[in-house]
Scaffold this active site. Structure first.
Site, PDB file in Angstrom:
ATOM      1  N   CYS A 260     -19.349   3.939  48.702  1.00 43.20           N
ATOM      2  CA  CYS A 260     -19.663   2.472  48.601  1.00 43.20           C
ATOM      3  C   CYS A 260     -21.196   1.944  47.387  1.00 43.20           C
ATOM      4  O   CYS A 260     -20.652   1.297  47.210  1.00 43.20           O
ATOM      5  CB  CYS A 260     -20.531   1.434  49.740  1.00 43.20           C
ATOM      6  SG  CYS A 260     -21.110   1.728  50.626  1.00 43.20           S
TER       7      CYS A 260
ATOM      8  N   GLU B  87     -12.027   1.051  53.425  1.00 44.13           N
ATOM      9  CA  GLU B  87     -12.971   0.021  53.383  1.00 44.13           C
ATOM     10  C   GLU B  87     -14.032   0.650  52.498  1.00 44.13           C
ATOM     11  O   GLU B  87     -14.667   1.468  52.572  1.00 44.13           O
ATOM     12  CB  GLU B  87     -13.545   0.366  55.246  1.00 44.13           C
ATOM     13  CG  GLU B  87     -14.598  -0.660  55.423  1.00 44.13           C
ATOM     14  CD  GLU B  87     -16.555   0.206  55.365  1.00 44.13           C
ATOM     15  OE1 GLU B  87     -17.396  -0.141  54.454  1.00 44.13           O
ATOM     16  OE2 GLU B  87     -15.568   1.304  55.126  1.00 44.13           O
TER      17      GLU B  87
ATOM     18  N   ARG C 232     -22.704  -8.383  57.906  1.00 44.53           N
ATOM     19  CA  ARG C 232     -22.604  -7.353  56.501  1.00 44.53           C
ATOM     20  C   ARG C 232     -21.402  -7.296  56.261  1.00 44.53           C
ATOM     21  O   ARG C 232     -20.447  -7.428  57.268  1.00 44.53           O
ATOM     22  CB  ARG C 232     -23.395  -5.829  57.275  1.00 44.53           C
ATOM     23  CG  ARG C 232     -22.696  -4.819  56.458  1.00 44.53           C
ATOM     24  CD  ARG C 232     -23.000  -3.805  56.912  1.00 44.53           C
ATOM     25  NE  ARG C 232     -22.768  -2.538  56.146  1.00 44.53           N
ATOM     26  CZ  ARG C 232     -22.778  -1.291  56.652  1.00 44.53           C
ATOM     27  NH1 ARG C 232     -23.023  -0.611  58.202  1.00 44.53           N
ATOM     28  NH2 ARG C 232     -22.494   0.048  55.897  1.00 44.53           N
TER      29      ARG C 232
ATOM     30  N   ARG D 295     -17.559  -6.738  54.222  1.00 42.92           N
ATOM     31  CA  ARG D 295     -16.903  -5.330  54.199  1.00 42.92           C
ATOM     32  C   ARG D 295     -15.654  -5.733  53.826  1.00 42.92           C
ATOM     33  O   ARG D 295     -15.517  -6.810  54.690  1.00 42.92           O
ATOM     34  CB  ARG D 295     -17.120  -4.550  54.877  1.00 42.92           C
ATOM     35  CG  ARG D 295     -17.735  -3.765  56.107  1.00 42.92           C
ATOM     36  CD  ARG D 295     -19.177  -3.402  54.993  1.00 42.92           C
ATOM     37  NE  ARG D 295     -19.139  -2.185  54.541  1.00 42.92           N
ATOM     38  CZ  ARG D 295     -19.788  -1.242  54.047  1.00 42.92           C
ATOM     39  NH1 ARG D 295     -20.145  -1.862  53.556  1.00 42.92           N
ATOM     40  NH2 ARG D 295     -19.324   0.034  53.874  1.00 42.92           N
TER      41      ARG D 295
END
Length: 178
Positions: A84, A122, A166, A168
């Site tokens: 990421c 993801e 968080r 995602r």
């Protein structure tokens, strides 16, 4: 189309866990009612590989970009939490110009060769807006060109009683011929 429901309800499936970290996908797929089976994992981080080995007794491959695709065992689900940092607001934001950003395309080579029933990817929420949405458009179009119906959802760890804010993105695909 609820791709997750198909995966959960399908009979025992085999999966590979790429960019596996310490095994979030493994935990979810192994602990559903069908106890899907992990046939391979891979992560570049030695500490993640050590944790994966300790948690699941599977020796992880080291570098996804150096895998011999033909030697990957047969599988039904490809899971990958691809890097990421190239897309994150906290990272370099260089996208596909960053070699880690191109891991996505290595994953696509595996998808193209093995043609799994399902894919689950993801990444950070910012993948959607990175480079004014161009990066996400490339991701979705690439997966659709590989013959997958694709959907996505943005989830926050807070939704699942985890004390962390968080977000995602989860990208799910089901082969179009199914």
């Amino acid at each position: 189309e609820n791709i997750v429901l198909y995966i959960i309800m399908d009979s025992k499936l085999k999966f590979i866990d790429l960019c596996s970290g310490i095994g979030g996908f493994h935990q979810a797929l192994k602990n559903n009612e069908n106890e899907h089976e992990c046939v391979m994992s891979c992560d570049i981080d030695p500490l993640c590989r050590e944790s994966y080995k300790n948690n699941y007794n599977i020796e992880s491959e080291k570098d996804l970009s150096k895998l011999t695709i033909e030697n990957i065992p047969n599988f039904d689900i490809l899971c990958a939490g691809f890097p990421c940092q190239p897309f994150s607001k906290a990272g370099s934001r260089e996208g596909f110009k960053d070699s880690r950003g191109n891991i996505f395309f290595d994953i696509c080579k595996i998808i193209d060769y093995h043609k799994p029933k399902y894919i689950i990817l993801e990444n950070v929420r910012n993948l959607v807006s990175h480079d004014k949405g161009k990066t996400f458009k490339i991701v979705i179009e690439t997966l659709e060109d590989l013959n997958y119906n694709v959907s996505h959802i943005i989830l926050n760890a807070l939704y699942f009683s985890v004390p962390q804010n968080r977000e995602r993105i989860i990208i799910m695909g089901k082969r179009k011929d199914m």
